[in-house]
Structures are given as C-alpha cells and as structure tokens.
Design a protein around this motif. Structure first.
Motif, short mmCIF file in Angstrom:
data_model
loop_
_atom_site.label_atom_id
_atom_site.label_comp_id
_atom_site.label_asym_id
_atom_site.label_seq_id
_atom_site.Cartn_x
_atom_site.Cartn_y
_atom_site.Cartn_z
N SER A 191 -4.33 7.50 15.11
CA SER A 191 -4.93 6.55 14.45
C SER A 191 -4.47 6.29 12.88
CB SER A 191 -6.38 6.76 14.54
OG SER A 191 -6.87 5.68 14.28
N TYR A 192 -5.48 5.71 12.19
CA TYR A 192 -5.18 5.48 10.88
C TYR A 192 -5.73 6.15 9.90
CZ TYR A 192 -4.11 1.79 14.05
OH TYR A 192 -3.48 1.30 15.26
N SER A 193 -5.85 6.11 8.59
CA SER A 193 -6.59 6.52 7.51
C SER A 193 -7.88 6.12 7.23
CB SER A 193 -5.99 6.71 6.33
OG SER A 193 -4.72 7.65 6.16
N TYR A 214 11.05 -8.13 6.33
CA TYR A 214 10.12 -7.35 6.96
C TYR A 214 9.62 -5.92 6.09
CZ TYR A 214 9.89 -10.84 10.41
OH TYR A 214 9.85 -12.00 11.28
N TYR A 215 8.34 -5.81 6.12
CA TYR A 215 7.90 -4.38 5.30
C TYR A 215 6.79 -3.76 5.91
CZ TYR A 215 4.30 -6.98 2.99
OH TYR A 215 3.47 -7.83 2.77
N ALA A 216 6.97 -2.48 6.04
CA ALA A 216 5.66 -1.49 6.45
C ALA A 216 5.58 -0.40 5.36
CB ALA A 216 5.92 -1.12 7.91
N GLN A 217 4.53 -0.37 5.03
CA GLN A 217 4.35 0.70 3.97
C GLN A 217 2.80 1.12 3.78
OE1 GLN A 217 5.60 -1.01 0.31
NE2 GLN A 217 3.79 -2.17 0.14
N GLY A 218 2.46 2.16 3.07
CA GLY A 218 1.18 2.38 2.56
C GLY A 218 0.27 3.00 3.76
N TYR A 219 0.84 4.12 4.26
CA TYR A 219 0.09 4.75 5.45
C TYR A 219 -1.02 5.80 4.98
CZ TYR A 219 4.32 2.99 7.52
OH TYR A 219 5.42 2.42 8.01
N SER A 220 -1.26 5.76 3.39
CA SER A 220 -2.43 6.28 2.98
C SER A 220 -2.61 7.95 3.18
CB SER A 220 -3.60 5.42 3.13
OG SER A 220 -3.31 4.16 2.45
N GLY A 221 -1.47 8.34 3.59
CA GLY A 221 -1.63 10.05 3.82
C GLY A 221 -1.35 10.18 5.13
N HIS A 222 -1.67 9.27 6.29
CA HIS A 222 -1.64 9.65 7.54
C HIS A 222 -0.40 8.57 8.17
CE1 HIS A 222 -5.67 11.54 7.32
NE2 HIS A 222 -5.06 12.35 8.07
N GLY A 223 0.75 9.21 8.21
CA GLY A 223 1.84 8.20 8.57
C GLY A 223 2.49 8.58 9.78
N VAL A 224 2.64 9.95 10.14
CA VAL A 224 3.61 10.43 11.02
C VAL A 224 3.26 9.43 12.10
CG1 VAL A 224 3.90 12.44 12.47
CG2 VAL A 224 3.46 12.97 10.14
#
Ligand SMILES: Cc1cc2nc3c(=O)[nH]c(=O)nc-3n(C[C@H](O)[C@H](O)[C@H](O)COP(=O)(O)OP(=O)(O)OC[C@H]3O[C@@H](n4cnc5c(N)ncnc54)[C@H](O)[C@@H]3O)c2cc1C
Length: 427
Positions: A78-80, A359-369
C-alpha cells in the motif's frame, strides 16, 4: 550538519557483482528515455523493455545510488496513507482504484525476483508495531479496513503475543502482514537493471541530465550527450533537484538515517526477531528494522527535512535501537548511512505527465519499495494506451507545501516536532 553521504552503506559492501556502465556520449535516438536508475526508473524501463520499447536509462551516478540502494528493504504493501483518508478526501472511486492496486507492487517484485533469478535475500512477513494503546486501536481499525479491500493476510497480535515475533518490551501489540517481507534493495535494483539490458535496453551511468527540452520529441541533455526520444520518464525522486522545474515546489526531500550492526550470533538474532520478519513502528517519526542475511540488525529512523544529514548518524540511531533492544545498547555498529526520500503534502505518490510525452512518478513519502514497482508498470501501461490506472493517481491534486519554497523546511520541521511530541506523549 554535513552534506548527505552515501558511503559506508552495508548494501554497497554486500552488493552482487555489477558492471561499470559508461557515460552517455554523443547523440542517441530511442523510444523512451528514463531519467534515474532507482526502483521507479529501472522498473519503468523493465516493463517497457518487456513490451518491446527501445529504452535508454540515464543515471547520475550508478544504478541504485539513490534511496533504492540504501533503504530499509521492507516490502510494505500500500501507500504512506490509510485507505480511510483516501476515501474521505478523494472519494470512493479513487479509493477503490488505489485499493485494488495496493498489493500489486509487492507481487511485481516477487515476479521479477523469480523470472530473472535475482539473488536479493527475500524473506516473508512484515510487522507494524504499536507503541501505545491508541496505536494498537489504529491497527485494529487498519486490519478491518484492509479486509474490506480484500486483504485477508493480516494477523493482529494483541497483548504480549507479538513477542513471538519481536523480542522487545516496547510495544502494546502488532499487526503482522504475512504477504509483506524484506530483501536487499540494492541487489534487487541491480538485478532488474541487468534484466533491462538482457532485453536490449541501454543504461548509462555517470550521466547527469542537465535539461529536458520539450517538443513533439523530447531532447534530454547531459554534459557530453543527448537522447532524442518519443517519451521521457522522470524518475529522479528526491535526488532530482531542479532539473525539471515543473516538479519542484510540491514535494520536499527528507533525509533518514540507518545503521547496520556487526553480525549477531544465531541465539541473539533469534531472540530479537525469532521469525526473521521486518518491523516498523507506528510513530510519526518511525523506527524500522530487520535482520540482514548475515544476521546484522539493520535499524533505521530519524528524519531531517531538506535532505541534510546530522553530524553523527550513530548518535541519532543508537538510542532508538537501545530503547527497542536494551541488550544491544553497546553493540558495535559497522555501517551508518543515510538516504533521501521525497515527501508530499498528502503523503500519496505523485504521478503525472508534462506536455503529453514526459511522464513522472515521485514522492512515495517514505514507503516506496512496492509503489515504485507499481509506478513502472502503470507508466508502461499508459504509454501503451491504457491510462485509467495511471490516471487514478494522476488525478489526485499535487498540493504545494505551505510557506512556498523558502518556508517549507521550517514549517515541516515544526510539524514533525509536533507529531514526535504526540508520539512521545502517546497521543
Ligand atoms: C534510508 C531510507 C530507508 C527507506 N526504507 C524504506 C523501506 O524500508 N520500505 C519502503 O517501502 N520504502 C523505504 N524508503 C523509501 C524508498 O526507498 C523510496 O521511496 C524509493 O526507493 C524511491 O525510488 P526512486 O527510484 O523513485 O528514487 P531513487 O531510488 O532515489 O532513485 C532516483 C535516481 O535518480 C537519479 N537522478 C536524480 N537526478 C538525476 C539527473 N538529473 N540525471 C540522472 N539521474 C538522476 C539518482 O542518482 C537516483 O539514483 C526508504 C528511503 C530511505 C532514504
């Protein structure tokens, strides 16, 4: 404060053999140019190469130089942000779309490891540990919420039953996600980079992208070369700086610190983490830890805003480690390093497109694996003409930090101080 360092990483010292790749020189034409050789960039490149696209990756330093080669290695689904916040703020349809994808990154990682025979010490199971009763109540609610989204692999460990998993007195309970896990992150990204090359993709290292020039084709320039591509994928995350000005201002780079102890003997390791799962606590400024394949305790925590290091990483982490495992208060620390992750205001990742072909993807805020691996798949999907899953993320507003560029660091530090005080008071 010293500048962020990436030396002294346990991962760099225990990495699998990897080729040294040349820098870009001259002019190259391709279908897709990926900027950044971390999980987002390499995952995108691999999904695209598997679909038959010609791919060129440009990496400033080396594959895995950024957060992907330095992180806690925890496979957290999931996400942060919790699904209830996504539901209440962005509506049921967005929550349903994101909920359906919340476990996909984990599955992609496992498929990659199997398909490309990547040796990266994969272990099953991750734990969320509650430091007080309020956090334990959050875990109960979290479990019920996830079960609504079809995730049945969660086990709540009430009272002291968590001690079958964690040899610490620190917690009031824990939630075990049997489908999570942990691994050697640098070896995962290196293995996927090799897979990209096995499918005909090209990776240039020591190739800092200096500018991205928009047009019907994108021209991506480094000091000694240029890539001319139909599409670009920007995957520089917290290390991108101001290379793509459209992407700054709505995120903030943060540093986090991590250490690896000397190898523990088998008995000690079994006392700390009897089932060899990884753990993160529920504090706002959280601690996270696990055992490496050679039985070192890899322990992370601490956040610095703006992406700078404290003078001594060990001085930051040792007291946290000793609070969790008092028996290790004087353990020898062999490696101490830091890395930068990218925070967004709503703590959800930012996916999007600039001028139809960047295109871009960024900013997983600490949970990105896991989310980075999902990002790569969604970017490959959108280029192939299927945009609805990518758009579920892209339609979420990318909010600016209060105070603009100059005040975002002090404002966020103040916010973090407030939340860490709440953590300490058990509020
Ligand atoms: C210490 C630490 C611990 C963490 N622990 C966990 C964890 O246990 N579990 C979890 O889920 N998440 C964790 N995270 C977060 C996770 O590591 C990141 O979300 C994820 O790795 C981001 O991957 P990425 O590819 O987007 O960025 P990165 O891995 O940072 O990669 C970006 C790459 O782009 C390159 N680059 C930047 N600018 C340019 C340019 N101009 N030209 C060319 N190349 C460029 C950089 O050199 C870098 O290699 C942690 C992060 C840190 C820092």
């Amino acid at each position: 404060m010293t500048k962020v360092s990436h030396t002294s990483s346990y991962y760099a010292a225990s990495m699998n053999t990897a080729p040294s790749r040349p820098a870009l020189e001259g002019r190259v034409e391709t279908d897709v140019c990926v900027i950044g050789g971390g999980f987002t960039g390499i995952s995108s490149a691999l999904h695209l190469a598997e679909r038959g696209y010609r791919v060129v990756v440009l990496e400033s330093v080396q594959v895995g130089f950024g957060a992907s080669g330095r992180n806690g290695g925890q496979i957290v689904n999931s996400y942060s942000r919790d699904m209830d916040m996504i539901e209440s703020r962005y509506g049921v349809d967005t929550a349903k779309a994101l909920g359906d994808m919340a476990f996909e990154g984990n599955r992609i990682i496992r498929q990659r490891i199997e398909r490309y025979a990547i040796a990266c010490d994969l272990k099953d199971g991750n734990l969320f540990a509650a430091c007080n009763d309020k956090q334990l109540q959050n875990l109960r609610e979290h479990k019920a919420l996830w079960e609504r989204y079809g995730h049945q692999q969660l086990e709540l460990l009430e009272g002291k039953s968590y001690q079958r998993e964690i040899g610490s007195e620190r917690y009031t309970g824990a939630l075990l996600d049997h489908s999570g896990g942990h691994l050697h992150p640098l070896n995962l990204v290196l293995g996927q980079a090799a897979a990209v090359e096995s499918l005909g993709g090209t990776i240039y290292e020591h190739s800092v992208v200096e500018s991205v020039n928009h047009g019907s084709r994108v021209r991506i320039k480094t000091a000694a070369g240029e890539v001319n591509a139909a599409y670009a994928v920007v995957a520089g995350n917290a290390y991108l700086g101001n290379t793509v000005p459209e992407l700054t201002g709505r995120t903030m780079p943060c540093g986090t610190q991590i250490v690896a102890t000397e190898p523990l003997d088998e008995d000690t390791a079994r006392q700390l983490l009897p089932t060899d799962r990884c753990v993160e606590d529920l504090n706002y400024l959280l601690d996270y830890y696990r055992l490496s394949a050679d039985r070192r305790l890899i322990y992370g925590g601490g956040v610095t805003y703006g992406g700078r290091d404290p003078a001594s990483i060990e001085a930051v982490i040792r007291p946290k480690l000793a609070q969790t495992f008092p028996a290790l208060a004087n353990i020898k620390i062999d490696y101490a390093w830091s890395g930068n992750f990218l925070l967004t205001l709503n703590r959800l990742p930012q996916f999007g497109c600039i001028n139809d072909n960047v295109y871009y993807a960024q900013g997983y805020s600490g949970h990105g694996v896991t989310a980075t691996h999902l990002a790569g798949k969604l970017i490959a999907e959108v280029l192939a003409g299927r945009n609805e899953r990518f758009d579920a993320f892209a339609n979420i507003p990318h909010l600016p930090f209060p105070g603009g560029h100059k005040l975002q660091v002090p404002f966020s530090a103040l916010g973090a101080w407030y939340y860490s005080l709440r953590d300490r008071l058990g509020m």
